[in-house]
Scaffold this active site. Structure first.
Site, mmCIF file in Angstrom:
data_model
loop_
_atom_site.group_PDB
_atom_site.id
_atom_site.type_symbol
_atom_site.label_atom_id
_atom_site.label_comp_id
_atom_site.label_asym_id
_atom_site.label_seq_id
_atom_site.Cartn_x
_atom_site.Cartn_y
_atom_site.Cartn_z
ATOM 1 N N GLU A 150 0.946 -4.328 -9.836
ATOM 2 C CA GLU A 150 0.033 -5.312 -10.455
ATOM 3 C C GLU A 150 -0.923 -5.928 -9.441
ATOM 4 O O GLU A 150 -1.282 -7.097 -9.546
ATOM 5 C CB GLU A 150 0.826 -6.424 -11.156
ATOM 6 C CG GLU A 150 1.270 -6.095 -12.538
ATOM 7 C CD GLU A 150 0.226 -5.326 -13.294
ATOM 8 O OE1 GLU A 150 -0.960 -5.691 -13.230
ATOM 9 O OE2 GLU A 150 0.602 -4.329 -13.933
HETATM 10 C C1 LIG Z 1 7.469 1.617 -9.130
HETATM 11 C C2 LIG Z 1 5.989 1.522 -9.324
HETATM 12 C C3 LIG Z 1 5.473 1.316 -10.588
HETATM 13 C C4 LIG Z 1 4.093 1.239 -10.789
HETATM 14 N N1 LIG Z 1 3.585 1.114 -12.062
HETATM 15 C C5 LIG Z 1 2.245 1.254 -12.258
HETATM 16 C C6 LIG Z 1 1.700 1.335 -13.577
HETATM 17 O O1 LIG Z 1 2.417 1.231 -14.575
HETATM 18 N N2 LIG Z 1 0.368 1.552 -13.718
HETATM 19 C C7 LIG Z 1 -0.459 1.697 -12.655
HETATM 20 O O2 LIG Z 1 -1.646 1.903 -12.850
HETATM 21 N N3 LIG Z 1 0.018 1.608 -11.382
HETATM 22 C C8 LIG Z 1 1.347 1.397 -11.166
HETATM 23 N N4 LIG Z 1 1.850 1.342 -9.901
HETATM 24 C C9 LIG Z 1 0.936 1.428 -8.780
HETATM 25 C C10 LIG Z 1 0.797 0.091 -8.051
HETATM 26 O O3 LIG Z 1 0.065 -0.807 -8.819
HETATM 27 C C11 LIG Z 1 0.170 0.417 -6.687
HETATM 28 O O4 LIG Z 1 1.187 1.032 -5.915
HETATM 29 C C12 LIG Z 1 -0.370 -0.811 -6.001
HETATM 30 O O5 LIG Z 1 -1.480 -1.306 -6.701
HETATM 31 C C13 LIG Z 1 -0.780 -0.522 -4.563
HETATM 32 O O6 LIG Z 1 -1.575 0.630 -4.474
HETATM 33 P P1 LIG Z 1 -1.161 1.782 -3.450
HETATM 34 O O7 LIG Z 1 0.272 2.091 -3.646
HETATM 35 O O8 LIG Z 1 -2.128 2.881 -3.588
HETATM 36 O O9 LIG Z 1 -1.284 1.101 -2.026
HETATM 37 P P2 LIG Z 1 -2.625 0.966 -1.174
HETATM 38 O O10 LIG Z 1 -3.742 0.518 -2.035
HETATM 39 O O11 LIG Z 1 -2.815 2.187 -0.373
HETATM 40 O O12 LIG Z 1 -2.218 -0.239 -0.208
HETATM 41 C C14 LIG Z 1 -1.332 -0.077 0.911
HETATM 42 C C15 LIG Z 1 -1.281 -1.414 1.655
HETATM 43 O O13 LIG Z 1 -2.595 -1.718 2.154
HETATM 44 C C16 LIG Z 1 -3.027 -2.979 1.673
HETATM 45 N N5 LIG Z 1 -4.441 -2.883 1.395
HETATM 46 C C17 LIG Z 1 -5.073 -2.039 0.569
HETATM 47 N N6 LIG Z 1 -6.397 -2.281 0.592
HETATM 48 C C18 LIG Z 1 -6.594 -3.301 1.450
HETATM 49 C C19 LIG Z 1 -7.736 -4.031 1.904
HETATM 50 N N7 LIG Z 1 -8.959 -3.749 1.433
HETATM 51 N N8 LIG Z 1 -7.545 -5.034 2.785
HETATM 52 C C20 LIG Z 1 -6.316 -5.334 3.236
HETATM 53 N N9 LIG Z 1 -5.208 -4.689 2.859
HETATM 54 C C21 LIG Z 1 -5.344 -3.691 1.975
HETATM 55 C C22 LIG Z 1 -2.211 -3.250 0.422
HETATM 56 O O14 LIG Z 1 -2.089 -4.649 0.175
HETATM 57 C C23 LIG Z 1 -0.874 -2.592 0.779
HETATM 58 O O15 LIG Z 1 -0.099 -3.479 1.525
HETATM 59 C C24 LIG Z 1 3.227 1.358 -9.678
HETATM 60 C C25 LIG Z 1 3.762 1.550 -8.401
HETATM 61 C C26 LIG Z 1 5.108 1.639 -8.220
HETATM 62 C C27 LIG Z 1 5.644 1.902 -6.838
#
Ligand SMILES: Cc1cc2nc3c(=O)[nH]c(=O)nc-3n(C[C@H](O)[C@H](O)[C@H](O)COP(=O)(O)OP(=O)(O)OC[C@H]3O[C@@H](n4cnc5c(N)ncnc54)[C@H](O)[C@@H]3O)c2cc1C
Length: 611
Positions: free
Chosen positions: A450
């Site tokens: 989220e």
């Molecule tokens: C169990 C599970 C259920 C999920 N359910 C859903 C779902 O139902 N629907 C859906 O659409 N998604 C879902 N997700 C996805 C989830 O919302 C994302 O994992 C989350 O938004 C983070 O994206 P990412 O994993 O690509 O991490 P990234 O975006 O790659 O981020 C990695 C780290 O870098 C940081 N970061 C990223 N960009 C920046 C920036 N510009 N500046 C500083 N820090 C930054 C983040 O805060 C994080 O700490 C789910 C994920 C999991 C693991």
């Protein structure tokens, strides 16, 4: 088995709904007046508490004994989840609160939230199936035309179908604006061909509903890049014909994630339109008038904002159940002798200072966070239904301001708080036969999905604090200043008000420093935003729980020491004192750190992190 739903009473809910918050007006709204009063809290939550213990808690074991599997393109979920989903949906405890029509039987949000809090504590992994179905149905209710509503809502609400939110893609997580999913026009302006891949989709597949209704973000061919070019589509797993029959919709599950917790929750990778035959309905009341195109993110934010509240609330449910279990164990576990009276023999660990302090710390965080959340849930009812536009506006402002706090604060603090609950067990806390290890693993995701808590903190510092030229945030801070002013001279809580005022003054100085940084060095904002969010939440929670304590103190004096509720009220007073004196001082410590403005972590070249 490890599961244990150890919450054994609903007294704090009664206090919140019947005694503390001004709920009378909400229960008098036409939608509720004939059906509920604030005194119904016991008759509603009492049976829910029993159901959580007898029906839902056993399903939590199946997260570990029957975790999600994926083979030959098919997922399996824990066997008890399907019947539970059907039961909760059909009995009105699930997706029930989306129908705005006058004759709909909906629970006030403040009661609905309490029901969800208990269900989430009993099985945190199951409840997202309901929450996501509710959020998806809510979007169709808001942005679908009558045809879409008739086609999807009844079956989503009665548990025949479920729903999801599909944002994340392999190369687009936090930055949703980079999604690659595409939508191509067809002869029907409402229907588009969809092509793309989504990952991490909660409830993205299951083996217990007949159809799954995906709320799917994609970019219409030729639309601009970034978030403003994204539209939202209703993409059913099976296409639904006019007569209600299904057709294949070229929508496949390609895998499921193997996660540290939430083992009964499907986290699916999905492929739409691999053979060019996946169709979705554009959301927007009249796509022929171009409605809905490029509005996907704005529409999806309705679901995301609700899901953010619910995510923080699920974290709180996990914290509560962990500490309820820690309490029970601490009463039973005999170990050591009292430092102050060793001759009295061995004692239950709950009598040791450090264990008692840990339990009080848990209780203080729980009640402070719960006070924050229910203050906001009350605003949900006011925002939709109050006849007075001023009240509706104030409620909306409060929700906007506090959503990032409600999402991030419980989910950030929950990880170490549950760690402290584990600590009270000693070695057994680390063993999977005992419940807190599973709770910790299930809980961790809430700070990530989220929008990670960094995203929440930037929403607070970058957007919410500056809404309407900062006037909404200014009023929000001023309300806390006024609260301190109005209670100047309070003799029971002198130290606590002094701490809240000191924290507010330090907070204001911190805001000045942030304003300066935003002109001189923008990097300072993301460098400090997460800590600013925590301090902001601690301030707000401190204000709410102190308000509760004033009332509880008054009630304690009214009922007297012989009354069965006396300990409840004096316990609330002690809890608030703990929070104001042990947690709120973090606000001025954070202010000092932010004002100091240390940049060592971002000044260094990245190779210093090699070791
Ligand atoms: C169990 C599970 C259920 C999920 N359910 C859903 C779902 O139902 N629907 C859906 O659409 N998604 C879902 N997700 C996805 C989830 O919302 C994302 O994992 C989350 O938004 C983070 O994206 P990412 O994993 O690509 O991490 P990234 O975006 O790659 O981020 C990695 C780290 O870098 C940081 N970061 C990223 N960009 C920046 C920036 N510009 N500046 C500083 N820090 C930054 C983040 O805060 C994080 O700490 C789910 C994920 C999991 C693991």
């Amino acid at each position: 088995m490890a599961s244990n739903f150890a919450i054994n009473n609903i007294r704090d809910f009664e206090f919140i709904v019947q005694e503390w918050l001004p709920t009378e007006r909400v229960f008098n709204y036409p939608q509720f007046a004939d059906y509920y009063s604030k005194d119904d809290i016991k008759s509603i939550l009492g049976p829910i508490l029993k159901m959580c213990k007898e029906v839902i808690e056993p399903t939590n074991d199946e997260n570990e004994t029957h975790p999600v599997t994926f083979a030959n393109g098919k997922v399996t979920t824990p066997p008890s989840f399907g019947p539970l989903f059907k039961m909760l949906q059909s009995e009105g405890w699930g997706t029930s609160n989306i129908d705005d029509s006058e004759d709909a039987m909906v629970l006030p949000e403040i009661l609905h939230a309490a029901v969800s809090e208990l269900i989430a504590a009993a099985n945190p992994t199951f409840i997202p199936y309901i929450i996501l179905t509710s959020g998806a149905a809510d979007l169709i209710q808001s942005y679908g035309d009558e045809k879409l509503k008739a086609m999807f809502l009844p079956k989503m609400m009665d548990g025949t179908w479920s729903g999801t939110m599909c944002l994340t893609e392999p190369s687009a997580g936090s930055d949703v604006g980079d999604i690659l999913s595409k939508a191509y026009p067809t002869d029907d302006p409402r229907i588009f061909k969809i092509k793309g891949n989504k990952i991490f989709i909660t409830g993205g597949d299951n083996d217990f509903t007949e159809n799954i209704i995906h709320l799917y973000l994609a970019r219409i061919e030729g639309a601009k890049p970034g978030t403003s070019g994204i539209s939202l589509f209703v993409v059913p797993k099976y296409w639904v014909n006019e007569d209600g029959s299904f057709e294949d919709n070229d929508f496949q599950t390609t895998g499921v994630e193997h996660k540290m917790g939430q083992h009964g929750s499907v986290t699916a990778s999905l492929a739409a339109g691999e053979n060019g035959n996946c169709r979705g309905w554009l959301l927007g009341k009249d796509p022929r008038e171009n409605e809905g195109k490029g509005e996907g993110m704005a529409q999806m934010f309705q679901m995301m904002n609700l899901a953010r509240m619910e995510t923080g609330h699920m974290a709180l449910s996990c914290i509560i159940n962990a500490f309820a279990n820690a309490r029970d164990n601490a009463k039973e576990r005999i170990q050591g002798r009292l430092l102050t009276n060793p001759k009295a023999g061995r004692t239950a660990i709950i009598n040791h200072e450090d264990i008692k302090r840990t339990l009080m710390m848990g209780k203080a965080y729980i009640e402070a966070m719960r006070a924050m959340m229910y203050r906001v849930y009350l605003a949900f009812d006011q925002r939709h239904r109050d006849p007075d536009p001023e009240i509706r506006k104030a409620a909306n402002d409060l929700i906007e301001m506090t959503t990032p706090l409600c999402k991030a604060y419980p989910s950030d603090e929950g990880w170490w708080l549950i760690g402290e609950a584990i600590q009270t067990y000693g070695g057994y806390g680390y063993c999977s036969e005992y419940p807190c290890a599973q709770i910790a693993n299930d809980m961790k995701i809430y700070s990530i999905w989220e929008g990670t808590n960094y995203i929440q903190s930037m929403d607070l510092v970058g957007r919410k604090m500056n809404m309407k030229g900062g006037s909404i945030f200014g009023s929000w801070v001023q309300e806390m200043v006024d609260f301190c002013e109005a209670n100047k001279g309070n003799e029971t809580f002198t130290k606590e008000f002094s701490n809240l005022s000191k924290a507010l003054n330090a907070y204001k100085e911190m805001l000045k420093a942030l304003a300066g940084y935003s002109k001189s060095n923008m990097s300072m904002i993301p460098l400090y935003s997460r800590r600013v969010l925590t301090a902001t939440a601690q301030l707000f929670c401190g204000r709410q729980i102190l308000d509760q304590a004033i009332l509880a103190d008054k009630r304690a004096q009214e009922v007297g020491p012989e009354h069965y509720d006396y300990n409840f009220y004096t316990g609330k007073v002690a809890t608030a004192k703990y929070y104001l004196r042990n947690v709120v001082p973090n606000v001025w410590a954070t202010a000092e750190i932010v004002i100091d403005g240390d940049t060592s972590s971002i000044d260094v070249p990245i190779d210093v992190f090699e070791y």
